[in-house]
Design an enzyme around this catalytic site. Structure first.
Site, PDB file in Angstrom:
ATOM      1  N   THR A   1      14.369   0.220  15.503  1.00 33.03           N
ATOM      2  CA  THR A   1      14.671  -0.437  16.771  1.00 33.03           C
ATOM      3  C   THR A   1      15.466   0.478  17.689  1.00 33.03           C
ATOM      4  OG1 THR A   1      14.677  -2.602  15.694  1.00 33.03           O
ATOM      5  CG2 THR A   1      15.816  -2.442  17.808  1.00 33.03           C
TER       6      THR A   1
ATOM      7  N   TYR B   1      15.194   2.009   2.986  1.00 33.36           N
ATOM      8  CA  TYR B   1      14.411   1.432   4.083  1.00 33.36           C
ATOM      9  C   TYR B   1      12.936   1.563   3.713  1.00 33.36           C
ATOM     10  CZ  TYR B   1      13.009   0.622   8.993  1.00 33.36           C
ATOM     11  OH  TYR B   1      12.460   0.137  10.151  1.00 33.36           O
TER      12      TYR B   1
ATOM     13  N   LYS C   1      15.767  -2.683   2.083  1.00 32.58           N
ATOM     14  CA  LYS C   1      15.270  -3.377   3.270  1.00 32.58           C
ATOM     15  C   LYS C   1      13.755  -3.379   3.166  1.00 32.58           C
ATOM     16  CE  LYS C   1      14.854  -2.804   8.280  1.00 32.58           C
ATOM     17  NZ  LYS C   1      15.358  -2.078   9.466  1.00 32.58           N
TER      18      LYS C   1
END
Length: 295
Positions: A49, A138, A164
């Site tokens: 993001t 991640y 994640k």
């Protein structure tokens, strides 16, 4: 190694760029304050993001320093690293540690070539040993996914405290929750499936959509924890409609369009991306209005 509580809604934060493609740190501070005021339980900077793949080590460190300063200990701050070698990650990780982050979010190596399982485990072990900060794996890159046999080995690394789960599908997330929920923190990042992830026992979410819907996402988390599944489904469907208009390969453009429409002033995406086209902005405006997210 410092401890960190990564539970609930951990919102990512965008990196505001000005017309000269430079980071606007004043706008960054403003949006961090907005997220904190919305009740999120943590903030992640320099992830997808935050267009972390475009940031230098120096930019990443300064962004994280500003976020840490603005948060002032209220919630954990996670610093993202999206690089393709152990050496690069160590350079970024040392800079982010000096900036004061509480944990690191690190992708596997993912450019074209695929390390073996042993090499991936050694990659995370080396980073953990050298840096000594909690690590969030991640798991986002579809062609470089950490599968459950490798995760079982990563859990043995003291610094690896969370995964994640973003890449793959709900099946992989379900397997991780079923087999490893008691051994590692599992954070949902399938943005359209946070409700079922929470219902299955995910410890929270670290994802893009709470950046746009922080209050709704916190309310969704609270509803599931309280067993109010009727309200949780309503919130899920409201968030889902927003995500459907944001999701796409031009996500940086769409996310910033959504935040700017909310009056949050987050600048432009980094070149070569450009601000979203007017027709895209209008579609985003429509779904935000329907969800009660325009002021």
């Amino acid at each position: 190694m410092k401890s960190v509580n990564l539970r609930g809604i951990i919102s990512t934060v965008v990196t505001p760029f000005d017309d000269n493609d430079q980071v606007d740190y004043d706008l960054l501070r403003s949006d961090v304050r907005y997220l904190l005021d919305s009740g999120v339980h943590g903030i992640c900077a320099c992830g997808s993001t935050g267009e972390g793949q475009t940031l230098s080590a120096e930019e990443s460190a300064e962004i994280c320093r500003v976020v840490v300063d603005e948060v002032a200990g209220a919630v954990p701050v996670v610093g993202g690293i999206i690089r393709n070698s152990t050496a690069e990650v160590l350079t970024y990780a040392r800079a982010l540690k000096a900036a004061g982050v509480d944990a690191l979010q690190i992708t596997p190596v993912h450019y074209v070539f695929a390390p073996s399982d042993d090499q991936t485990v050694d990659y995370y072990r080396t980073i953990g040993t050298e840096i000594g900060l909690p690590i969030v794996v991640y798991n986002v890159v579809p062609w470089a996914l950490v599968r459950t046999p490798v995760l079982r080995r990563l859990i043995e690394i003291p610094e690896v405290v969370a995964i994640k789960q973003s890449g793959g599908d709900m099946h992989l997330l379900a397997d991780i929750l079923a087999f490893y929920r008691d051994d590692i923190t599992v954070l949902a990042a399938l943005d359209d499936l946070h409700y079922p992830a929470f219902a299955l026992g995910a410890h929270g979410a670290l994802a893009a959509i709470p950046t746009v819907t922080p209050k709704l996402s916190v309310e969704l988390w609270d509803a599931v924890q309280a067993g109010d599944h009727k309200r949780a489904r309503e919130l899920h469907e409201a968030i889902l409609r927003v995500w459907r208009e944001l999701d796409g390969p031009d996500l940086p453009e769409r996310l910033k369009a959504a935040l700017n429409l909310q009056g949050r002033k987050v600048g432009r995406p980094r070149h070569p991306f450009t601000p979203a086209a007017p027709e895209t902005v209008e579609r985003i405006r429509t779904v935000l209005d329907a969800a009660g997210l325009l002021t």
